[in-house]
Structures are given as structure tokens and as C-alpha cells.
Design an enzyme around this catalytic site. Structure first.
Site, short mmCIF file in Angstrom:
data_model
loop_
_atom_site.label_atom_id
_atom_site.label_comp_id
_atom_site.label_asym_id
_atom_site.label_seq_id
_atom_site.Cartn_x
_atom_site.Cartn_y
_atom_site.Cartn_z
N ASP A 92 0.70 -1.19 0.29
CA ASP A 92 -0.07 0.02 -0.33
C ASP A 92 1.21 1.27 -0.12
O ASP A 92 2.15 1.21 0.45
CB ASP A 92 -0.59 -0.18 1.28
CG ASP A 92 -1.64 -0.76 1.04
OD1 ASP A 92 -2.18 -1.73 -0.18
OD2 ASP A 92 -2.87 -0.82 2.03
N HIS A 149 4.20 -7.63 0.24
CA HIS A 149 3.90 -8.22 -0.85
C HIS A 149 5.01 -8.70 -1.74
O HIS A 149 5.10 -8.39 -2.62
CB HIS A 149 2.76 -8.90 -0.38
CG HIS A 149 1.95 -8.48 1.01
ND1 HIS A 149 1.25 -10.01 1.10
CD2 HIS A 149 1.94 -7.91 1.38
CE1 HIS A 149 0.80 -9.98 2.00
NE2 HIS A 149 1.48 -8.15 2.85
N SER A 252 9.06 2.66 5.25
CA SER A 252 9.75 3.63 4.46
C SER A 252 9.10 3.05 2.98
O SER A 252 8.03 4.34 2.00
CB SER A 252 10.84 4.51 4.74
OG SER A 252 10.78 4.85 3.72
#
Length: 294
Positions: A92, A149, A252
């Protein structure tokens, strides 16, 4: 540039990055209820964190701040793109940059780029397969889901820890700190895939307590030198498309690299646009059966 921005940038160059990060790491691992609850409550309020997607929705139920920060999501929170040939976003975040790797340089921001070889730890042989290829840089904001992922199924070939600074990562530092991502501490993961070699780089930042991978746990070398671990075919580590590969504790940026002619961007994802783990980032440039595995 405002006075406030100038002061912030000056503090970035003067602050003892690793000392600050170690101190924050100790606080983030604290299991003192009053302390960890205050930290979590303040964080949720400040960054408007959506806990409805979390496997454990009560933010104060987590034993420490780091457990809250690296929280798991509900199984259906991030469905994967249905076409198994498509390349997924690993995280994300916001696509801060994407594009071609030209003459060994990767675009950072207007007027700034950084070296491919430097990013990967200074080894020209490691960098060679990605020369002329493609990259995407995804920035994870504090409120985002902080597990990373696999964009595609891959077999781990090498993990490299590259020591460095811990500048904060945000639009201001990207536009003003030269070679930002090639200067910050990072973990480089090289995979063999049906698309050729793929690199996923987890870049640290100020107050990043640590980076974990699912195969090595905490990546915390004691010496300030590049350290490489190679993985052979005797006990191969194969991670499926969409599987968790690592996580940031207060961190980050993830950078994904492919070799030349391997992928094409999906509808040209918008730079500065949001993206979620499991959404399509790119398509194969050819049918997979025409792209030999390495």
C-alpha cells in the site's frame, strides 16, 4: 522553500540518524501499557488510521506499538488481481516514481537521480541484469499497511544489507537530498522469476526501527559494511505471488526492479497516485511462456 522546510532539512543532515532510530525502536517495542497505549492512540488520531481492515480492530489490543504498526489485515482486505500473469503492487502506498532505468540511473525527482549499482550495494555484476530495465518506487506513509508482498512468484537468490544514512523519506527530501535512496540503509532482495531477475528493495528512513523478512527475521547486522547472503537450490526459498516477503517497523519505501523488455506498466499508473497491495502494477511484456525463467 519555506523557513520551516529549511529547518527540517538542516535537522536531517545534523541529526544522529541511527541513535534517534534506536531510541524510537526501544519505545516502539515497549510493552508498558500506559506508554504503548498513549503512543498508539496518538498515532491513530494524528494519521487517521483505518482499523476496520485490521485482523485485530482494537488498536490498544496490540502488545506494543510495533505490533500495531505491522498489523495483519483481514484475509479479504487485499484481493489479488485475478490474472496471475499480472505484476502486483508489493505494498500500500503512493507511486512516487516509475519508469525506465537509463544509463545506470534511476529517476528520483526533478533534477535528481541515483545510481542503479549504488542502490544494489555497489556490485556491478548484481546490477547488470537491470540495466535498461524498469523501476517503480512506492512510498508507504505512516497510515498505510506496512507489510510488503511479492509482485510475482519468485525464488530467492540473494539478500543484501546495505548500511547507510536514515534520512526521512517524503516529497521534500526526495526533491532536495541527492541520491536519497542510494544513501539510506536498505535491504535488497533478488529473486529469479518467470519475468527474469526481479529486485525488491526495502529502504529505511529516520526512526525506522528495523526491517524484517519472512526468511531471515530481523535484518540487523552489527558491522557497517555491505553483507550479502546467497541462497542455493539445495533448500530453495520460493515465495508465491501475493505472499508476504517482509515488513517495515516504522518505515518507508519499496522499490521494484525488472530487467529490460520484461514488463509494461498497467495503464501507466499515475505518479503520485495511490495504489494498494494486490492491485495491478504492470503486465508482462510478452506471454510468460516466451519469457524464460532464470
Amino acid at each position: 522553500m519555506s523557513i520551516k522546510d529549511q529547518i527540517f532539512l538542516a535537522s536531517q543532515h545534523l541529526a544522529p540518524h541511527h541513535l534517534v532510530s534506536r531510541g524510537m525502536g526501544l519505545l516502539a517495542d515497549s510493552r508498558i501499557p500506559a506508554l504503548k497505549n498513549a503512543m498508539i492512540s496518538r498515532f491513530v488520531q494524528r494519521y487517521n488510521v483505518d482499523m476496520s481492515e485490521a485482523l485485530v480492530e482494537d488498536p490498544l489490543a496490540y502488545p506494543c506499538f510495533n505490533d500495531f504498526f505491522t498489523r495483519a489485515l483481514k484475509p479479504d482486505a487485499r484481493p489479488l488481481d485475478d490474472d496471475s500473469a499480472n505484476v502486483l503492487s508489493p505494498a500500500d502506498g503512493t507511486i512516487s516514481q516509475l519508469g525506465p532505468i537509463r544509463e545506470g540511473r534511476i529517476f528520483q525527482a526533478k533534477g535528481h537521480s541515483f545510481g542503479l549499482t549504488a542502490l544494489l550495494g555497489g556490485d556491478a555484476e548484481r546490477a547488470a541484469p537491470f540495466e535498461g530495465g524498469d523501476f517503480a518506487t512506492i512510498y508507504l506513509s505512516p497510515r498505510d499497511y506496512h507489510r510488503v508482498h511479492m509482485p510475482v512468484t519468485g525464488t530467492l537468490r540473494e539478500m543484501v544489507h546495505v548500511p547507510g544514512r536514515l534520512f526521512s523519506v517524503n516529497p521534500l527530501t526526495a526533491n532536495t537530498v541527492p541520491d536519497l535512496f542510494a544513501r539510506n540503509e536498505r535491504v535488497v532482495c533478488i529473486f529469479d522469476t518467470a519475468y527474469g531477475p526481479m529486485a525488491v528493495i526495502l529502504v529505511g528512513a529516520m526512526i525506522v526501527a528495523s526491517v524484517e523478512t519472512v526468511w531471515a527475521g530481523l535484518v540487523t547486522p552489527h558491522k557497517r559494511e555491505v553483507r550479502s547472503t546467497r541462497y542455493g537450490p539445495q533448500e530453495p526459498i520460493v515465495l508465491e505471488r501475493g505472499a508476504e516477503m517482509g515488513r517495515f517497523k516504522l518505515g518507508s519505501t519499496a522499490i521494484v526492479l525488472f530487467g529490460p523488455g520484461r514488463i509494461r506498466w498497467f495503464d501507466t499508473p499515475s505518479v503520485r497516485g495511490p495504489i494498494r497491495m494486490g492491485e495491478t502494477l504492470a503486465l508482462p511484456a510478452n506471454h510468460l511462456e516466451d519469457v524464460p525463467a532464470v
